[in-house]
Design a protein around this motif. Structure first.
Motif, PDB file in Angstrom:
ATOM      1  N   ASN A 290       7.463  10.304   0.680  1.00 37.49           N
ATOM      2  CA  ASN A 290       6.703   9.097   0.313  1.00 37.49           C
ATOM      3  C   ASN A 290       7.358   7.839   0.875  1.00 37.49           C
ATOM      4  O   ASN A 290       6.672   6.922   1.346  1.00 37.49           O
ATOM      5  CB  ASN A 290       6.586   8.990  -1.208  1.00 37.49           C
ATOM      6  CG  ASN A 290       5.679  10.059  -1.790  1.00 37.49           C
ATOM      7  OD1 ASN A 290       4.817  10.608  -1.089  1.00 37.49           O
ATOM      8  ND2 ASN A 290       5.881  10.386  -3.059  1.00 37.49           N
ATOM      9  N   GLU A 291       8.706   7.791   0.803  1.00 37.48           N
ATOM     10  CA  GLU A 291       9.405   6.627   1.329  1.00 37.48           C
ATOM     11  C   GLU A 291       9.289   6.553   2.850  1.00 37.48           C
ATOM     12  O   GLU A 291       9.044   5.492   3.428  1.00 37.48           O
ATOM     13  CB  GLU A 291      10.888   6.682   0.921  1.00 37.48           C
ATOM     14  CG  GLU A 291      11.129   6.428  -0.552  1.00 37.48           C
ATOM     15  CD  GLU A 291      10.632   5.062  -1.001  1.00 37.48           C
ATOM     16  OE1 GLU A 291      10.872   4.066  -0.271  1.00 37.48           O
ATOM     17  OE2 GLU A 291       9.988   4.989  -2.058  1.00 37.48           O
TER      18      GLU A 291
ATOM     19  N   LYS B 279       5.985   5.301   4.325  1.00 34.19           N
ATOM     20  CA  LYS B 279       5.839   3.844   4.399  1.00 34.19           C
ATOM     21  C   LYS B 279       6.435   3.311   5.700  1.00 34.19           C
ATOM     22  O   LYS B 279       5.863   2.421   6.342  1.00 34.19           O
ATOM     23  CB  LYS B 279       6.515   3.184   3.190  1.00 34.19           C
ATOM     24  CG  LYS B 279       5.853   3.511   1.862  1.00 34.19           C
ATOM     25  CD  LYS B 279       6.628   2.892   0.695  1.00 34.19           C
ATOM     26  CE  LYS B 279       5.996   3.286  -0.641  1.00 34.19           C
ATOM     27  NZ  LYS B 279       6.757   2.748  -1.799  1.00 34.19           N
ATOM     28  N   GLU B 280       7.613   3.862   6.077  1.00 29.69           N
ATOM     29  CA  GLU B 280       8.240   3.452   7.337  1.00 29.69           C
ATOM     30  C   GLU B 280       7.360   3.855   8.524  1.00 29.69           C
ATOM     31  O   GLU B 280       7.232   3.119   9.503  1.00 29.69           O
ATOM     32  CB  GLU B 280       9.623   4.095   7.467  1.00 29.69           C
ATOM     33  CG  GLU B 280      10.638   3.631   6.420  1.00 29.69           C
ATOM     34  CD  GLU B 280      11.990   4.285   6.622  1.00 29.69           C
ATOM     35  OE1 GLU B 280      12.454   4.334   7.787  1.00 29.69           O
ATOM     36  OE2 GLU B 280      12.558   4.760   5.629  1.00 29.69           O
TER      37      GLU B 280
ATOM     38  N   ARG C  39       4.111   4.198   8.576  1.00 27.53           N
ATOM     39  CA  ARG C  39       2.937   3.317   8.677  1.00 27.53           C
ATOM     40  C   ARG C  39       3.295   1.997   9.348  1.00 27.53           C
ATOM     41  O   ARG C  39       2.541   1.473  10.167  1.00 27.53           O
ATOM     42  CB  ARG C  39       2.343   3.055   7.274  1.00 27.53           C
ATOM     43  CG  ARG C  39       1.570   4.221   6.707  1.00 27.53           C
ATOM     44  CD  ARG C  39       1.187   3.966   5.247  1.00 27.53           C
ATOM     45  NE  ARG C  39       0.200   2.896   5.133  1.00 27.53           N
ATOM     46  CZ  ARG C  39      -1.124   3.097   5.100  1.00 27.53           C
ATOM     47  NH1 ARG C  39      -1.610   4.325   5.200  1.00 27.53           N
ATOM     48  NH2 ARG C  39      -1.948   2.092   4.967  1.00 27.53           N
ATOM     49  N   THR C  40       4.474   1.457   8.975  1.00 27.33           N
ATOM     50  CA  THR C  40       4.911   0.197   9.595  1.00 27.33           C
ATOM     51  C   THR C  40       5.072   0.376  11.107  1.00 27.33           C
ATOM     52  O   THR C  40       4.613  -0.465  11.893  1.00 27.33           O
ATOM     53  CB  THR C  40       6.241  -0.262   8.984  1.00 27.33           C
ATOM     54  OG1 THR C  40       6.078  -0.436   7.578  1.00 27.33           O
ATOM     55  CG2 THR C  40       6.687  -1.581   9.599  1.00 27.33           C
TER      56      THR C  40
ATOM     57  N   GLN D 295      -5.808   0.988  -2.061  1.00 26.87           N
ATOM     58  CA  GLN D 295      -4.664   0.400  -1.354  1.00 26.87           C
ATOM     59  C   GLN D 295      -5.070  -0.678  -0.358  1.00 26.87           C
ATOM     60  O   GLN D 295      -4.224  -1.184   0.375  1.00 26.87           O
ATOM     61  CB  GLN D 295      -3.891   1.509  -0.619  1.00 26.87           C
ATOM     62  CG  GLN D 295      -3.234   2.498  -1.569  1.00 26.87           C
ATOM     63  CD  GLN D 295      -2.458   3.574  -0.821  1.00 26.87           C
ATOM     64  OE1 GLN D 295      -2.432   3.602   0.396  1.00 26.87           O
ATOM     65  NE2 GLN D 295      -1.812   4.453  -1.581  1.00 26.87           N
TER      66      GLN D 295
END
Length: 933
Positions: A79-80, A83-84, A86-87, A230
């Motif tokens: 999950n963490e 996020k990276e 997606r960035t 979201q």
């Protein structure tokens, strides 16, 4: 969980039957997964693997290693890292050209993607008319493919795409209802790469032009399917106060998410998750339940079900309200002591009058009687006071004709009719139309074996309405419901328990509170409606002290309701204000434009005006729909045949009384009422159908004063406000046969003709076309002053009226009240006006004609009719300075006498002085000054 889908299906069918707007469907990316489309995480991984291979491999190895150690730890790390990812994805995506972006998305969202079974079910619901608007954040074309596969042609629906179509087109489609199906793609569409909204800076904030319309849609009744919650741009549009939401997704929304907070705050709708939250499962079940509900609904029209009954009597809207007393009639109704006697009288005499004080359950009893006869295959009719007024109007005011119409329209089937408050809902809102024809009505009703009639009315209104009527047989048909006799203590406790079970107030879990209420309530609240009001409005109370205090308040129901209305927010009070205006207009002004005012438009225009003038500092989004939902329990909503306007009324007369109670107590509600009166024209300027100041004052007086409509109109005629007098005159002219001989009618004519504002005279002259022949002689004579009106348009309009009615005028020339006309004829005003359009030429001719007027004639005219006298004064001045040699001595003496009269007359001197200064030189100016001595 399927129960929630079943409840949604029931609501969808009820809305369609009642003509209410259907739910709006909101589709998110989760709707496309079962059709083979990739999830966002898959698209991200694909792009990273192609354009950032080394970084992608490191992330994947870290996740794999963590998962091998402990699966839960691996999931948290995934999950963490996502996020990276997606960035990084957005960084890469911004560097790709549109062709590359299209080729990537086509593989994930288009190639080999076939609409799943859920889309097929969705299209069937659309074809049935249960969904007419689809909002989507998806780029794929699955919705369009599914429609095309089912036979839809391009002209059968419209697609608007943000990022591709002009903002004006999007706004137009959002706000219009021209197309049977609208699909609004909020984040772009696959075939238009420039429309994609992937990156945060691409996800628009719904430009100022679009946001209000879109926000209004999103806060309507909504079904959200496959949306993760979201998207910041979408979440911002949701308001805490809005309509119900069905949120459909396999997993529940995160507790801290915006959408979860909205669902909790609104408390309307349901979350449908688990297997039922999957796109295909949800729509397959929804279609199945909708079809079952349709069959049940169709059957209910032929079988005696409560749903079919409520639709039959015009209460279909009640089916949408889970807490409707009428929808739950069979479980909530408790019979009064007199019930069996009422039934016996109704069968024996065919007519029963159920009479009593307010809040004793007269109407609820009548509806229950209708329900029992409905189960015996009787045609059931429920006619409220406002509907009765309209029906009487359509049947020439004859109660007999109305009854024959109601019977004949049912083709010989047995009929039962309930007239609810036919003499008026309150003492102030009382009318005599029903009472006047009552004797004949009773005779006729007994002649039909298969006719039953129930009349419910308040005791004081009933007695006053019949005071002057000869209805000796009525007493045998009366049945009173009375406090302390109609409901025994144990029956009142039973009513309390039924409503407690129904509304489930917080205090109902406290055994001590329940026990005390069982002991004390029957004496404190002996009327069923007061008990219902008490339980419904005490839902959040917990302590015994709070509950008992609320019982005391509920004794004086009008006061309690009035104080509640006075405590509401500004926009809620303005909403109720327009409900009162519209509901009363439907009684007083049948078929007039005011009875066709669109309450939603009027409400919005009022708020917009108040905001512009800084009376209020904000306008809540979707305020009309939010307020309508809030007051759902106290409103009746209907729509007449061949009309697109929703009409509202309070469900019980007590709310009308409470509204005016709050007004009389000078609450803030009075402030808004006064503000509307002061600014009425400006507020409603953009509406096609309007009400005027006099109508608003009549509505006000109708709610607070015990007078009939004619007397209320005369109140405005007495006003010192010339605007109000002019409008009152316009209303009275429409019924000149009633008002023509009234001194107030004549005084209004005088005031309007004398008005300095030509718009008042224009109102008068434009109203004379259809009623000239009905005007009293003195009114026609008075109107002759319009022949010398300073406004040429008014003058010419009256000249046309004069010419069209010349025979009527000539027939009145010898009438003693026809005084001004003789002077008009002597001056040959009509001939001169017809001959000349130049006022100067007319005046030259009038000088010669004026020489024929004697001093006594001039004096009489000037004293009684200053307007015409002022004109003659001007002619007199022109002659005084031109005493020609060819005039006879008698004429010269006459003119000099007129001169002396006007120099000495208090009314004439100021104007004569003005004329001397205006038309004369220095010597004449000196003479004018002498007039002051």
């Amino acid at each position: 969980m399927s129960d929630s889908i079943r409840a949604l299906a029931s609501s969808m069918v009820s809305r369609k039957i009642s003509g209410t707007d259907p739910y709006i469907l909101f589709l998110g990316a989760g709707a496309s997964i079962s059709s083979g489309c990739s999830r966002m995480v898959q698209i991200v991984d694909d792009v990273l693997e192609q354009h950032a291979k080394s970084e992608f491999d490191i992330w994947e190895k870290e996740i794999k290693d963590a998962t091998q150690k402990e699966e839960r730890f691996g999931e948290l790390l995934r999950n963490e890292i996502n996020k990276e990812k997606r960035t990084r994805f957005f960084e890469i995506w911004s560097l790709l050209d549109h062709d590359n972006q299209y080729s990537i998305l086509r593989k994930h969202l288009w190639e080999d993607k076939i609409p799943s079974e859920g889309y097929d079910s969705l299209v069937k619901l659309i074809k049935k008319g249960f969904i007419k608007t689809v909002l989507s954040t998806n780029l794929d074309n699955l919705m369009e493919k599914a429609l095309n596969n089912s036979g839809y042609q391009p002209g059968d629906f419209i697609i608007v795409v943000n990022g591709r179509d002009r903002h004006e087109e999007i706004v137009d489609q959002l706000s219009s209802s021209r197309n049977p199906l609208k699909i609004v793609k909020l984040h772009g569409t696959l075939e238009s790469p420039k429309s994609y909204a992937f990156r945060q800076e691409e996800i628009f904030d719904f430009e100022k032009e679009i946001k209000p319309n879109l926000s209004q849609l999103i806060n309507q009744n909504l079904i959200i399917v496959g949306y993760s919650g979201q998207d910041r741009d979408i979440d911002l549009l949701f308001e805490d106060e809005g309509k119900e939401i069905y949120f459909v997704k396999p997993s529940k929304p995160e507790a801290e998410s915006r959408i979860c907070q909205i669902l909790i705050v609104r408390g309307k709708g349901k979350t449908i998750d688990g297997n039922d939250g999957k796109f295909d499962t949800f729509f397959d079940k929804l279609l199945k339940y909708v079809e079952l509900e349709e069959k049940r609904s169709n059957a209910s029209d032929s079988e005696p079900s409560i749903e079919g009954f409520l639709r039959k009597i015009g209460f279909a809207k009640e089916l949408e309200n889970p807490q409707s007393r009428y929808k739950n009639l069979t479980s909530l109704y408790v019979k009064p002591t007199e019930y069996n006697d009422i039934c016996s009288k109704l069968e024996k005499d065919h007519v029963i009058f159920i009479i009593g004080e307010p809040h004793l359950g007269k109407t609820f009893t009548a509806i229950h009687l209708l329900w029992e006869y409905y189960q015996k295959d009787y045609e059931t009719l429920h006619i409220r006071h406002d509907n009765l007024i309209t029906l009487l109007h359509e049947n020439e005011g004859s109660l007999k004709k109305l009854l024959l119409f109601l019977i004949s329209s049912k083709q010989g089937n047995p009929v039962i009719i309930h007239f609810d408050d036919p003499f008026g809902e309150t003492m102030e809102r009382r009318t005599n139309d029903f009472a006047k024809g009552l004797s004949e009505f009773l005779i006729l009703s007994k002649q039909y074996e298969h006719l039953r009639i129930i009349v419910t009315t308040r005791l004081n209104i009933f007695r006053e309405a019949l005071a002057e009527q000869d209805c000796q047989d009525i007493e045998e048909l009366e049945k009173d419901l009375r406090v302390h006799t109609s409901y025994k203590s144990e029956v009142l406790v039973d009513i309390l328990h039924r409503y407690t079970q129904f509304y489930k107030p917080l205090w109902s879990t406290d055994e001590k509170v329940v026990w005390v209420l069982d002991e004390k309530l029957p004496e404190m609240l002996p009327a069923p409606h007061n008990i219902e009001f008490f339980v419904r409005t005490s839902e959040r109370l917990t302590s015994l002290e709070e509950v008992l205090q609320h019982v005391e308040k509920s004794k004086e129901m009008i006061r309690a309701l009035g104080e509640w209305m006075a405590s509401l927010s500004d926009h809620e009070q303005i909403f109720l204000l327009w409900v009162e205006v519209q509901s009363t207009s439907n009684i007083l002004f049948i078929n007039d434009s005011v009875s066709k005012v669109n309450i939603e438009d009027a409400y919005r225009e009022t708020l917009a005006f108040l905001y512009k003038k800084k009376y209020i500092f904000s306008i809540p989004p979707s305020s009309f729909s939010v307020d309508k939902d809030k007051f759902d329990m106290i409103l009746l909503e209907s729509r007449e045949k061949n009309s697109e306007i929703d009409k509202f009324d309070f469900v019980h007369p007590s709310y009308h009384e409470a509204f005016w109670y709050a007004i009389k107590k000078e609450s803030r509600l009075l402030h808004w009422w006064a503000t509307l009166k002061e600014n009425l024209t400006n507020v409603l300027d953009d509406l096609d159908n309007k009400l005027d100041l006099v109508q608003l004052r009549i509505i006000e007086n109708y709610g607070t004063v015990n007078r009939d409509l004619d007397k209320l109109l005369l109140i405005s005629a007495e006003s010192e406000d010339i605007d109000e007098k002019a409008i009152a005159l316009e209303h009275m002219i429409r019924r000149v046969e009633v008002f023509g001989e009234s001194p107030l009618f004549y005084s209004c004519v005088e005031a309007v003709i004398s008005s300095e504002d030509p718009k008042h005279r224009a109102i008068f002259v434009n109203s004379l076309d259809k009623c000239f022949s009905l005007l009293p002689p003195k009114i026609i004579d008075k109107s002759m002053l319009l022949l010398v009106d300073e406004e040429e348009e008014i003058q010419m309009k009256f000249l046309e009226l004069y010419s069209n009615n010349i025979s009527i005028i000539h027939n009145l020339r010898t009438n003693s009240e026809f005084k001004i006309y003789s002077l008009v004829e002597k001056l040959q005003l009509v001939e001169l006006l017809s001959k000349y359009r130049d006022k100067r030429e007319i005046e030259i001719e009038l000088i010669d004609n004026f020489l024929q007027i004697t001093q006594p004639e001039f004096e009489a005219i000037f004293e009684n009719n200053p307007i015409l006298g002022n004109h003659l004064l001007r002619f007199a001045y022109n002659n005084i300075g031109k005493l020609r040699d060819d005039l006879s001595s008698e004429q010269k003496v006459n003119i000099l006498n007129i001169k002396k009269y006007i120099e000495k007359n208090e009314k004439a001197r100021p104007l004569f002085k003005h004329l001397i200064v205006k038309y004369g030189g220095a010597e004449q100016t000196y003479r004018a000054v002498q007039l002051d001595d």
